[in-house]
Design a protein around this motif. Sequence first.
Motif, PDB file in Angstrom:
ATOM      1  N   ARG A 397       0.824  -1.199   0.000  1.00  0.00           N
ATOM      2  CA  ARG A 397       0.000   0.000   0.000  1.00  0.00           C
ATOM      3  C   ARG A 397       0.865   1.258   0.000  1.00  0.00           C
ATOM      4  O   ARG A 397       2.022   1.230   0.424  1.00  0.00           O
ATOM      5  CB  ARG A 397      -0.926  -0.002   1.220  1.00  0.00           C
ATOM      6  N   PRO A 398       0.310   2.385  -0.441  1.00  0.00           N
ATOM      7  CA  PRO A 398       1.082   3.636  -0.436  1.00  0.00           C
ATOM      8  C   PRO A 398       1.588   3.967   0.971  1.00  0.00           C
ATOM      9  O   PRO A 398       0.833   3.900   1.944  1.00  0.00           O
ATOM     10  CB  PRO A 398       0.074   4.678  -0.915  1.00  0.00           C
ATOM     11  N   GLY A 399       2.868   4.282   1.059  1.00  0.00           N
ATOM     12  CA  GLY A 399       3.454   4.626   2.345  1.00  0.00           C
ATOM     13  C   GLY A 399       3.772   3.441   3.233  1.00  0.00           C
ATOM     14  O   GLY A 399       4.283   3.619   4.337  1.00  0.00           O
ATOM     15  N   GLU A 400       3.505   2.225   2.748  1.00  0.00           N
ATOM     16  CA  GLU A 400       3.739   1.031   3.554  1.00  0.00           C
ATOM     17  C   GLU A 400       5.133   0.475   3.257  1.00  0.00           C
ATOM     18  O   GLU A 400       5.650   0.570   2.150  1.00  0.00           O
ATOM     19  CB  GLU A 400       2.687  -0.032   3.234  1.00  0.00           C
ATOM     20  N   THR A 401       5.719  -0.142   4.280  1.00  0.00           N
ATOM     21  CA  THR A 401       6.979  -0.868   4.114  1.00  0.00           C
ATOM     22  C   THR A 401       6.690  -2.354   4.246  1.00  0.00           C
ATOM     23  O   THR A 401       6.148  -2.798   5.254  1.00  0.00           O
ATOM     24  CB  THR A 401       8.008  -0.452   5.168  1.00  0.00           C
ATOM     25  N   MET A 402       7.038  -3.089   3.200  1.00  0.00           N
ATOM     26  CA  MET A 402       6.818  -4.543   3.178  1.00  0.00           C
ATOM     27  C   MET A 402       8.171  -5.237   3.242  1.00  0.00           C
ATOM     28  O   MET A 402       9.059  -4.975   2.430  1.00  0.00           O
ATOM     29  CB  MET A 402       6.092  -4.955   1.896  1.00  0.00           C
ATOM     30  N   ALA A 403       8.328  -6.127   4.225  1.00  0.00           N
ATOM     31  CA  ALA A 403       9.538  -6.933   4.301  1.00  0.00           C
ATOM     32  C   ALA A 403       9.328  -8.220   3.515  1.00  0.00           C
ATOM     33  O   ALA A 403       8.264  -8.834   3.585  1.00  0.00           O
ATOM     34  CB  ALA A 403       9.880  -7.251   5.750  1.00  0.00           C
ATOM     35  N   LEU A 404      10.332  -8.605   2.746  1.00  0.00           N
ATOM     36  CA  LEU A 404      10.268  -9.837   1.957  1.00  0.00           C
ATOM     37  C   LEU A 404      11.247 -10.836   2.562  1.00  0.00           C
ATOM     38  O   LEU A 404      12.461 -10.586   2.627  1.00  0.00           O
ATOM     39  CB  LEU A 404      10.634  -9.550   0.494  1.00  0.00           C
ATOM     40  N   VAL A 405      10.721 -11.956   3.033  1.00  0.00           N
ATOM     41  CA  VAL A 405      11.511 -12.955   3.743  1.00  0.00           C
ATOM     42  C   VAL A 405      11.410 -14.283   3.002  1.00  0.00           C
ATOM     43  O   VAL A 405      10.346 -14.630   2.472  1.00  0.00           O
ATOM     44  CB  VAL A 405      11.018 -13.107   5.196  1.00  0.00           C
ATOM     45  N   GLY A 406      12.484 -15.028   2.961  1.00  0.00           N
ATOM     46  CA  GLY A 406      12.471 -16.344   2.336  1.00  0.00           C
ATOM     47  C   GLY A 406      13.815 -17.011   2.491  1.00  0.00           C
ATOM     48  O   GLY A 406      14.818 -16.366   2.823  1.00  0.00           O
TER      49      GLY A 406
END
Length: 633
Positions: A397-406
């Motif tokens: 979403r706008p202004g959101e920080t998404m962490a990508l884990v794997g």
Amino acid sequence: MSTSHIAPEGRSAVRSLLRLWPYVRPVRARLFIAALIAIVASCLSLVIPLVLKWMVDGPIADRDPGGVWLGALALLLLGFAEAVLFGIRRWLVARPLAGVEAAMRAGLYAHLQRLPVAFHDRWASGQLLSRGTTDLALIRMFLGFPLTFLLVNGTTILVGFVILFAQEWLLALVLLVPVVPLMILISWFESRYAFAARRAQDQVGDLTTLIEESVLGIRVVKGFGRHRSQARAFTAMSHELRGTELAKARLLAWIWSAVTVIPEMAIGSALVLGTVQVADGDLSAGTLVAFLSIALALRWPVESLGFLLAMCQEAATAADRYFEVMDEKREPDTSEAASASASASASASASASMSGSAPAPAAAPAAGLRFEGVRFRYPDTADDTPPLLDRIDLHIRPGETMALVGATGSGKTTLTALVPRLHEATSGRITLDGEDIAAMPRERLRGLVSVAFEEPTLFSATVGENVLMGAGDGDAAERAEDLERALRVAQAQFVHGLPDGVRTEVGEQGLSLSGGQRQRLALARAVVGRPRFLVLDDPLSALDVHTEALVEAALREVLEDTTALVVAHRPSTVLLADRVALLSEGRIAAVGTHQELLRTSAEYAWLMSGAESTEGAEATEGTEGAEGEGDPR
């Protein structure tokens, strides 16, 4: 890239060299004038034997000293004119040929910048470097010498034989006898020399790659004591190249011997026959002198055929290698990508119509960063290979920080590389605020998206220039303010302690700095332009836990004003994010907050438990690591 060292089957040297025409066309008039001057100069040498004939049959036979001096003056003037004309030819071609080489090198460099990342993954840098240096030098030499003198020598031989037939047709026929065997030998030579030339030039590229890797990896070489093995590898490659060059030399020796001995035998036969004719009174002494002088003058044009053809073959091989790169497809234009996307959408609609179901109504454009059914397979993999990324659906979403884990190898870095279009998605689409990135001009897309990679790359420039590569245009004061802000966010104020501050040259690859310092400068470069979208690939992996905490605290301010996708391995980095996406086996397996995924996803909990253990071990060495970061070496 592995090299086969084999010239292409059915390859035509003429066809390869004709591809140089677009580069030569702007200077064609000057090259033509230079060739014309060289032809006139070369043909002047054929006039000298005619002057000798006049002197022998005239003033010398009549014992006329005045006529001899007149003939000597004529010979002197002809020799001077020939030298001046060849000098003018050299002056005429020097500047335009340097321009042709510069234009080709600039075209190669610009093309390399537009080639996809997958191309650079396949090709060794040494091979590309040799094409931009050694091969272009060979092409310039060809345009300056063999191209002109094949024409000049061919014309000289033709004019010379016309004069020979006019003087004594029987002796001229004797000199024509070697033509057939010479043509057979030249054909044999060309095919073998083309193979040897290609092999040598490919080996030069391999050797350049080895040298470059040894220099850039000198710390690894010294750290593991592998200098002897590297030296052995270099020696083996050098000996292989030496063997190929000796094979070329043997071929040149054979052809040079042939084009020297065979014409000499013909000239010797003509001399014997001519002497008999003079003794019988059927031929004047002056005509025999003129005939033999012209024949000897034609020796150089004939004998030069061997090395001129060798230079042509090397230039043709260099042109092949140059155009191997230039023929590689660039990153697809935005219009092409948009058309492909539209075609895919039309096909999907048609399929839905044929199946009797109406296509689903188009959803309203979603703001932020969105992956919709994204699949990716590397271009050089087989079609039946499972895609690395398969049907990725993810909305940030706008202004959101998404962490990508794997897990390692799950495709996290590849997924982040799709956002700035370093790789093109195989199918599906990615949107920024509802706009398909495939329809965006790359310059605009990469102005919206800023990236920082796990392996930071710095250039041979100042600290400030490296960081400001990520900034837009602006006045000096504004750029200086942005630079200081970015250095503060990345906790990179250590640069002010360097000898020249932000004007300090960091050297090739930034190897004069520590790994953590390079990573912080790369992070500063990513945030300096205040991007709307930020992609960070594990940007804090080289930092000790104390420095990492300071960077994270400052980074939170930046992340409040941007939409960010952050590849994370540590729980501390994950906690920067509003939500976390778990990438597993090429798909998004789960999305939620850190705490939610710890409760609901066994794989995520397992990954984080391992990271926490590692982080705890690092914390015991935190003080030592923090102290080490202060040393720019």
